[in-house]
Design a protein around this motif. Structure first.
Motif, PDB file in Angstrom:
ATOM      1  N   VAL A   1      44.545  46.879  36.682  1.00  0.00           N
ATOM      2  CA  VAL A   1      43.783  45.699  36.948  1.00  0.00           C
ATOM      3  C   VAL A   1      42.381  46.410  37.389  1.00  0.00           C
ATOM      4  CG1 VAL A   1      43.602  43.944  38.531  1.00  0.00           C
ATOM      5  CG2 VAL A   1      45.842  44.279  37.366  1.00  0.00           C
TER       6      VAL A   1
ATOM      7  N   LEU B   1      39.566  46.799  34.458  1.00  0.00           N
ATOM      8  CA  LEU B   1      39.305  45.866  33.623  1.00  0.00           C
ATOM      9  C   LEU B   1      37.947  45.454  33.828  1.00  0.00           C
ATOM     10  CD1 LEU B   1      42.326  43.415  34.115  1.00  0.00           C
ATOM     11  CD2 LEU B   1      41.943  44.849  32.174  1.00  0.00           C
TER      12      LEU B   1
ATOM     13  N   SER C   1      38.416  39.233  34.610  1.00  0.00           N
ATOM     14  CA  SER C   1      38.764  39.281  36.087  1.00  0.00           C
ATOM     15  C   SER C   1      39.697  38.040  36.499  1.00  0.00           C
ATOM     16  CB  SER C   1      37.398  38.818  36.713  1.00  0.00           C
ATOM     17  OG  SER C   1      37.057  37.695  36.360  1.00  0.00           O
TER      18      SER C   1
ATOM     19  N   GLY D   1      43.281  39.350  35.826  1.00  0.00           N
ATOM     20  CA  GLY D   1      43.526  40.219  36.594  1.00  0.00           C
ATOM     21  C   GLY D   1      43.954  39.775  37.860  1.00  0.00           C
TER      22      GLY D   1
ATOM     23  N   ARG E   1      47.231  40.601  40.022  1.00  0.00           N
ATOM     24  CA  ARG E   1      47.230  41.385  41.360  1.00  0.00           C
ATOM     25  C   ARG E   1      47.881  40.474  42.648  1.00  0.00           C
ATOM     26  NH1 ARG E   1      42.292  42.970  41.042  1.00  0.00           N
ATOM     27  NH2 ARG E   1      41.556  41.011  41.812  1.00  0.00           N
TER      28      ARG E   1
END
Length: 210
Positions: free
Chosen positions: A68, A71, A76, A79, A83
């Motif tokens: 992540v 990236l 985003s 990602g 996360r």
């Protein structure tokens, strides 16, 4: 016995040096350096396996977090979703999520290109009606004038001003006279919709733009 001890120590030193090198490469791996998601994920997995072979295994959590962290901005959103998952998904699942996102980007770009091409074709069909070319006997073929053209063949509005600075002329160029057969015309080579499509494609593929 001393010789074996020296060899063992030398092997340990080489293994530690290799681990340090792999750790640095693993931490500095970013998606922008790869052509697509699959190549990026494959490289991270190879580095994780190599670290395991030198006695420094990489946990799934660290592998996913590094995935992540590397990236590009275009990913985003997905990602952040990965996360914030509790617990973190397995590496293969995170890779699948990124692959699906990449496929969605490619589909959007293809749709934008199709729309741009359709818009361009419609614009040309509106600006230049389907008229048969006439041969004026000077080797040049011109589009038939319609009621909204002035004496020089330029499209004009009802108040006499130019509708747009654009023209179509096909000829040999040798027998043309400025002001009679042609005039000064200016037309952009690339349309804005084409530029937007290429920028969207570059963004989805994380290509560098110069």
């Amino acid at each position: 016995m001393d010789a074996w001890t020296c060899l063992h120590d030398l092997f340990q030193d080489n293994e530690h040096s290799r681990a340090v090198t792999l750790e640095h490469e693993f931490s500095s791996t970013h998606m922008r350096d790869f052509p697509n998601v699959s190549a990026y994920c494959q490289r991270l997995k190879i580095l994780a396996d190599q670290l395991k072979n030198v006695g420094t295994p990489v946990s799934n959590s660290r592998l996913v977090l590094q995935l992540v962290a590397g990236l590009t901005d275009a990913y985003s959103g997905v990602g952040m979703l990965i996360r914030r998952s509790k617990p973190l998904p397995p590496f293969y699942q995170a890779r699948s999520m990124l692959t699906l996102e990449e496929a969605d980007f490619a589909k959007k770009v293809a749709n934008e290109i199709d729309s741009a091409m359709f818009s361009s074709a419609s614009d040309d069909a509106t600006s230049y009606p389907d008229t048969k070319p006439q041969n004026h006997g000077d080797g040049n073929k011109h589009n038939t004038k319609n009621k909204n053209r002035n004496n020089n063949g330029h499209k004009v509005k009802y108040d006499g001003s130019f509708e747009r600075h654009k023209a179509r002329l096909v000829g040999d160029g040798a027998g043309q006279q400025v002001g009679i057969d042609c005039g000064d015309t200016f037309s952009p080579v690339v349309k804005p919709v084409t530029i937007r499509s290429m920028l969207s494609l570059s963004l989805s593929k994380a290509w560098p733009i110069h």
